[in-house]
Design an enzyme around this catalytic site. Structure first.
Site, short mmCIF file in Angstrom:
data_model
loop_
_atom_site.label_atom_id
_atom_site.label_comp_id
_atom_site.label_asym_id
_atom_site.label_seq_id
_atom_site.Cartn_x
_atom_site.Cartn_y
_atom_site.Cartn_z
N ARG A 104 0.89 -1.18 0.00
CA ARG A 104 0.00 0.00 0.00
C ARG A 104 0.91 1.22 0.00
O ARG A 104 1.69 1.42 0.94
CB ARG A 104 -0.91 0.00 1.22
CG ARG A 104 -1.65 1.32 1.38
CD ARG A 104 -2.77 1.27 2.38
NE ARG A 104 -3.93 0.57 1.83
CZ ARG A 104 -5.16 0.64 2.33
NH1 ARG A 104 -5.40 1.38 3.40
NH2 ARG A 104 -6.15 -0.03 1.77
N HIS A 131 -7.23 0.63 -6.50
CA HIS A 131 -7.45 -0.20 -5.31
C HIS A 131 -8.15 -1.49 -5.77
O HIS A 131 -9.33 -1.72 -5.44
CB HIS A 131 -8.28 0.58 -4.30
CG HIS A 131 -8.32 -0.02 -2.92
ND1 HIS A 131 -7.54 -1.10 -2.54
CD2 HIS A 131 -9.06 0.32 -1.82
CE1 HIS A 131 -7.80 -1.39 -1.26
NE2 HIS A 131 -8.72 -0.55 -0.81
N GLN A 134 -10.14 -4.08 -3.37
CA GLN A 134 -11.47 -3.66 -2.91
C GLN A 134 -12.53 -4.04 -3.95
O GLN A 134 -13.65 -4.42 -3.60
CB GLN A 134 -11.49 -2.14 -2.67
CG GLN A 134 -12.81 -1.62 -2.16
CD GLN A 134 -13.12 -2.11 -0.75
OE1 GLN A 134 -12.30 -1.96 0.15
NE2 GLN A 134 -14.31 -2.67 -0.53
N ASP A 219 -17.04 7.07 -1.98
CA ASP A 219 -15.82 6.95 -1.17
C ASP A 219 -15.54 8.33 -0.58
O ASP A 219 -16.20 9.31 -0.95
CB ASP A 219 -14.67 6.48 -2.11
CG ASP A 219 -13.36 6.22 -1.38
OD1 ASP A 219 -13.38 6.08 -0.13
OD2 ASP A 219 -12.31 6.16 -2.04
N CYS A 259 -16.28 1.62 0.32
CA CYS A 259 -15.14 0.77 0.71
C CYS A 259 -14.77 0.94 2.18
O CYS A 259 -14.10 0.07 2.75
CB CYS A 259 -13.94 1.04 -0.20
SG CYS A 259 -13.28 2.71 -0.06
N ARG A 287 -13.60 -8.65 1.82
CA ARG A 287 -12.16 -8.41 1.58
C ARG A 287 -11.37 -9.65 1.95
O ARG A 287 -10.44 -10.07 1.26
CB ARG A 287 -11.66 -7.21 2.42
CG ARG A 287 -12.24 -5.87 2.04
CD ARG A 287 -11.78 -5.42 0.66
NE ARG A 287 -10.34 -5.37 0.54
CZ ARG A 287 -9.55 -4.37 0.95
NH1 ARG A 287 -10.09 -3.29 1.48
NH2 ARG A 287 -8.24 -4.41 0.79
N1 NVA Z 1 -9.78 6.62 -1.62
C1 NVA Z 1 -9.44 6.22 -0.30
C2 NVA Z 1 -9.68 4.75 -0.10
C3 NVA Z 1 -9.42 4.24 1.29
C4 NVA Z 1 -9.61 2.77 1.42
C5 NVA Z 1 -7.99 6.55 -0.01
O1 NVA Z 1 -7.15 6.36 -0.90
O2 NVA Z 1 -7.69 7.03 1.08
N1 CP Z 2 -11.28 -0.17 2.34
C1 CP Z 2 -10.03 -0.24 2.79
O1 CP Z 2 -9.08 -0.49 2.01
O2 CP Z 2 -9.90 -0.06 4.12
P1 CP Z 2 -8.55 0.15 4.96
O3 CP Z 2 -7.98 1.48 4.53
O4 CP Z 2 -8.99 0.12 6.38
O5 CP Z 2 -7.60 -0.96 4.62
#
Ligand code: NVA
Ligand code: CP
Length: 301
Positions: A104, A131, A134, A219, A259, A287
Site C-alpha cells: 500500500r 485499489h 477492494q 468513497d 469501501c 475483503r
Molecule cells: N480513496 C481512499 C480509499 C481508502 C480505502 C484513499 O485512498 O484514502
Molecule cells: N477499504 C479499505 O481499504 O480499508 P482500509 O484502509 O482500512 O484498509
C-alpha cells in the site's frame, strides 16, 4: 512461467476474475463451516504499508493465517525502505525471502517498479491510482446479493479517485455500464475514461446519474495523502452526499456500497449507512474471502 502480479484488475482476465470470485464464495463457506483449509501452508506474505489501514491489513493477515501461512507487517518507519533504500533493491531482497508481497503506497509507479524487480507475485493493496483488491470484494458482494453484474448499471458518486479508476477497470472486466458523477475538477483519469468510453458516462448531476442504477458507490472526498485539501474539498463536493432520498432515484432493488472508512455527514449520510440497501458490512467482510482466493490464484496457479 513468468510471475503473475495483481497491480490492477487488468492483470487477470475476465474469466480469471470470475474464477477468483467463485473461489472466494467457496472459501467463505469453508470458513463459515469451521473447516480447516491450509492451501498456503508455510507460505509467507510480506505486507508493506506506507499508508494507514484497518480492513486491508487485518484481512490479509487473517487470511494468510487461515490458509496455514503467515504474514509480516512492514512499516517504512522501521524498515530501511523508510530510510531511502531503493525500491528495486528492497524488491530483490524481499522477494528472495517471501512468497508474495502486498504493498500500500502513494504513486502507482512505486508498486510497478517493485513488481519489475520482484521474483514473487506483488499485490496492489492501494495506490494513489488504483485499489483493485477492494473491487474483488465489491464484485463478490454484488453477486451474492443480486447475481451477475454483467449488463447492469453502476453509479459512482464523488471523487474520481483510486476507487473510481478501479470501477472503470471493473466495468471493462465484468462488463457493466458505469455512470460517474464527480464535481468539476475531480473527474477520474482522463485516459482511462477515453479507453472505456463505450461503457463509461460522465454525468454532472448525481440525481440524473443514479437513475436506473443497480448499484451506487461512493468513497471519501479526501483520500489518504490529501488531508491538506480537506476544507476545499468539503465545499467543492457540496451536493454529492449519498442519502436514502438520492438512492430513491435508482432501481428499487439497488444496493449501496462504500469501501470504508465512511465519513458520515460528508460523502454519505448517517441514515444511508443504516439503510437496508447498504451492504457495506458484507462488502468489508468479503475483503477477507476475496483476497484469500486471490492469494491462492497467484500462489497455486
Ligand atoms: N480513496 C481512499 C480509499 C481508502 C480505502 C484513499 O485512498 O484514502
Ligand atoms: N477499504 C479499505 O481499504 O480499508 P482500509 O484502509 O482500512 O484498509
Amino acid at each position: 512461467m513468468s510471475v503473475r502480479h495483481f497491480l490492477t484488475l487488468l492483470d487477470l482476465s475476465p474469466d480469471e476474475l470470475v474464477a477468483v470470485l467463485d473461489r472466494a464464495v467457496e472459501l467463505k463457506q469453508l470458513q463459515r463451516d469451521n473447516k480447516v483449509h491450509e492451501s498456503l501452508k508455510n507460505k509467507v506474505l510480506g505486507m508493506i504499508f506506507e499508508k494507514s489501514s484497518t480492513r486491508t491489513r487485518v484481512s490479509f493477515e487473517a487470511g494468510m493465517s487461515q490458509l496455514g501461512g503467515s504474514a509480516i507487517f512492514l512499516s517504512p518507519r522501521d524498515t530501511q525502505l523508510g530510510r531511502g533504500e531503493p525500491i528495486e533493491d528492497s524488491a530483490r531482497v524481499l522477494s528472495r525471502m517471501l512468497d508474495v508481497v502486498m504493498i500500500r503506497t502513494f504513486e502507482h509507479s512505486i508498486i510497478q517498479k517493485f513488481a519489475d524487480y520482484s521474483k514473487v507475485p506483488v499485490i496492489n493493496a492501494l495506490t494513489d491510482d488504483f485499489h483493485p483488491c477492494q473491487l474483488l470484494a465489491d464484485m463478490q458482494t454484488y453477486r451474492e446479493h443480486r447475481g451477475s453484474i454483467q449488463g447492469r448499471t453502476v453509479t459512482w458518486i464523488g471523487d474520481g479517485n483510486n476507487m473510481c479508476n478501479s470501477y472503470i477497470n471493473a466495468a471493462r472486466q465484468f462488463d457493466f455500464e458505469l455512470n460517474i458523477a464527480a464535481p468539476k475538477g475531480y473527474a477520474p483519469n482522463e485516459e482511462l475514461v477515453k479507453q472505456n468510453k463505450q461503457r463509461v458516462n460522465l454525468i454532472a448531476d448525481p440525481t440524473l446519474a443514479v437513475k436506473g442504477s443497480d448499484l451506487v458507490v461512493t468513497d471519501v472526498w479526501a483520500s489518504m495523502g490529501q488531508e491538506d485539501e480537506s476544507n476545499q474539498r468539503m465545499s467543492d463536493f457540496d451536493g454529492f452526499q449519498i442519502t436514502p432520498e438520492l438512492m430513491d432515484n435508482a432501481q428499487s432493488d439497488s444496493l449501496f456500497m462504500h469501501c470504508l472508512p465512511a465519513h458520515r455527514g460528508e460523502e454519505v449520510s448517517a441514515s444511508m449507512m443504516e439503510d437496508p440497501r447498504a451492504v457495506v458490512w458484507d462488502e468489508a467482510e468479503n475483503r477477507l474471502h476475496a483476497q484469500k482466493a486471490l492469494l491462492e490464484a497467484l500462489l497455486l496457479n
